[in-house]
Design an enzyme around this catalytic site. Structure first.
Site, short mmCIF file in Angstrom:
data_model
loop_
_atom_site.label_atom_id
_atom_site.label_comp_id
_atom_site.label_asym_id
_atom_site.label_seq_id
_atom_site.Cartn_x
_atom_site.Cartn_y
_atom_site.Cartn_z
N TYR A 1 -3.13 2.08 -31.86
CA TYR A 1 -4.37 1.40 -31.47
C TYR A 1 -5.48 1.64 -32.51
CZ TYR A 1 -8.73 0.39 -29.01
OH TYR A 1 -9.98 -0.08 -28.67
N ARG B 1 -8.60 -4.69 -37.58
CA ARG B 1 -9.48 -5.68 -36.95
C ARG B 1 -10.85 -5.66 -37.62
NH1 ARG B 1 -10.56 -5.46 -30.51
NH2 ARG B 1 -10.81 -3.25 -30.99
N TYR C 1 -18.89 3.79 -30.75
CA TYR C 1 -18.14 4.99 -30.37
C TYR C 1 -18.15 5.99 -31.54
CZ TYR C 1 -15.74 3.08 -26.16
OH TYR C 1 -15.43 2.58 -24.93
N ARG D 1 -19.06 -5.63 -24.19
CA ARG D 1 -18.60 -5.31 -22.83
C ARG D 1 -18.41 -6.55 -21.97
NH1 ARG D 1 -16.28 -0.45 -23.19
NH2 ARG D 1 -17.65 1.03 -24.23
N GLU E 1 -7.11 -0.24 -16.29
CA GLU E 1 -8.17 -1.01 -16.96
C GLU E 1 -8.27 -2.36 -16.25
OE1 GLU E 1 -8.42 -0.89 -21.31
OE2 GLU E 1 -8.57 -3.08 -21.28
C1 3EB Z 1 -12.82 1.07 -23.65
O1 3EB Z 1 -13.76 0.79 -22.91
C2 3EB Z 1 -11.45 0.79 -23.12
O2 3EB Z 1 -10.25 -2.54 -28.41
O3 3EB Z 1 -10.64 -4.61 -27.87
C3 3EB Z 1 -11.31 -2.19 -23.57
C4 3EB Z 1 -11.52 -3.50 -23.97
C5 3EB Z 1 -10.83 -1.27 -24.48
C6 3EB Z 1 -11.26 -3.91 -25.28
C7 3EB Z 1 -10.54 -3.41 -27.59
C8 3EB Z 1 -10.58 -1.69 -25.80
C9 3EB Z 1 -10.78 -2.98 -26.19
O4 3EB Z 1 -12.98 1.57 -24.78
C10 3EB Z 1 -10.56 0.14 -24.10
#
Ligand code: 3EB
Length: 378
Positions: free
Chosen positions: A181, A188, A242, A255, A362
């Site tokens: 990932y 990406r 992050y 989000r 999720e």
């Molecule tokens: C998170 O909140 C959970 O890498 O495109 C959620 C939605 C998550 C999209 C992405 C990752 C992705 O970090 C993981």
């Protein structure tokens, strides 16, 4: 807390096209008349490719097995409204299949890492090796997929990626010293930068899940001619911010986002999990993770309504896709959701690995706006 507000949104005009999502069985799809097909943008199977004629519309599969009674369900994206004209496209030198109208485009691409590996070996010679841990093919495949997607968006002038679903085989497996990932995140990010795209703020809503070993990388997406409005969750750090402990390159997604164009109005909630700030909470407790995820989704609904200035979106108007890491957790998750949602809620359960090892569930959601002008938020 219960808030009641009067919506300032104008009711959707009867002549306006609207993007619609339905989860239908292959039987239901097979019994549709030709007129229904004219307005279909794309069909996504979960376990495998749906047995429908791909010549008509883009057809793809996430390769995430259904759980519970969702056998052979498909996700169907349609544009409803009179006088909608849809066209198919197959870009030259591109693997992207797509279909579009004036405002909106649906597309999909699948790439096998194995094929990329073979290409690499042909051009660079076998000395670059392809040990099991090799991340090169994943990086290359991800970059190619995004490059080809961005190429189509440019060509058709649907430049704004609004929602993208990413399914990667073995998402948590370690390859060359890092999780797959995280390699995906690096590639990406590179693809966004190479195409001159922003990597903050105006990035699409997204999901990224794991599929079984041997699956192709499968990516599908919706794009629009005009920009959507991006929504962040006040309870969570934006994913693109992050800290590095979650990977050298941050994930690129918003989000949620709101699309309010002549196509009607939709809310796209990204894959959402039990994360507060940037930390996973309730490790090992799947019911608590599910409840926390719903608190996050409610926070996004409030935020979306604040941004659009009306109580347009509500839990009742959402359709949910729930990704379950361990099938044995299904009943605990379903139990927690029955405390948060009506029994009539639209919920599809799928088995998929989530992109942090400690996340057990999720949830993503899609909504159309409430039709009336006095929606109630609860
Ligand atoms: C998170 O909140 C959970 O890498 O495109 C959620 C939605 C998550 C999209 C992405 C990752 C992705 O970090 C993981």
């Amino acid at each position: 807390m219960t808030i009641t507000r009067t919506s300032t949104a104008t009711p959707r005009a009867a002549s306006t096209a609207a993007l619609q999502l339905d989860y239908l069985s292959s039987d239901q799809i097979a019994s549709q008349p030709p007129s229904w097909w004219q307005n279909v943008l794309g069909v996504v199977g979960f376990e495998k490719l749906p047995a429908i004629e791909a010549a008509r519309v883009p057809v793809t599969a996430s390769m995430t097995p259904s759980l519970g009674a969702n056998d052979n369900l498909c996700e169907v994206w349609r544009v409803a409204g009179p006088e909608i004209h849809l066209s198919n496209g197959a870009a030259r030198q591109s693997r992207v299949q797509y279909r579009f109208c004036e405002d909106l485009l649906f597309g999909s691409i699948t790439i096998e890492e194995r094929v990329i590996d073979e290409l690499t070996i042909e051009t660079k010679g076998p000395c670059h090796g392809r040990a099991d841990g090799d991340s090169g093919a994943l990086l290359r495949a991800t970059e190619i997929a995004y490059q080809e997607i961005f190429g189509v968006l440019k060509q058709t002038e649907h430049r704004h990626l609004i929602r993208i679903w990413n399914y990667l085989p073995e998402i948590n497996r370690e390859a060359d010293g890092d999780e797959r990932y995280r390699h995906f995140n690096s590639a990406r990010r590179l693809a966004f930068r190479n195409s001159g795209r922003a990597t903050l703020s105006t990035v699409p809503a997204a999901s990224a899940l794991g599929s079984p070993a041997g699956s192709p990388i499968s990516i599908y997406f919706l794009a629009a001619r005009k920009p959507p409005r991006m929504i962040e969750n006040p309870r969570q750090t934006s994913a693109y911010h992050y800290p590095p402990k979650f990977g050298r390159h941050s994930p690129i997604f918003s989000r949620a986002c709101v699309l309010s164009e002549s196509t009607g109005t939709n809310l796209f909630v990204s894959g959402t999990a039990s994360i507060v700030g940037h930390e996973t909470i309730h490790q090992g407790d799947v019911a608590a993770q599910t409840r926390e995820t719903m608190v996050n989704i409610n926070a996004l609904l409030d935020e979306a309504n604040r941004v659009v200035g009306s109580a347009r979106y509500s839990l009742d108007g959402l359709k949910f896709k729930v990704y379950v890491r361990q099938p044995s957790d299904l009943s605990a998750i379903d139990g927690a959701l029955s405390g948060a949602l009506r029994s009539s809620a639209s919920i599809v359960y799928l088995q998929a690995d989530v992109c942090r090892e400690d996340l057990l569930v999720e949830i993503e959601a899609t909504g159309e706006s409430a039709r009336d002008s006095a929606a109630v938020l609860s």
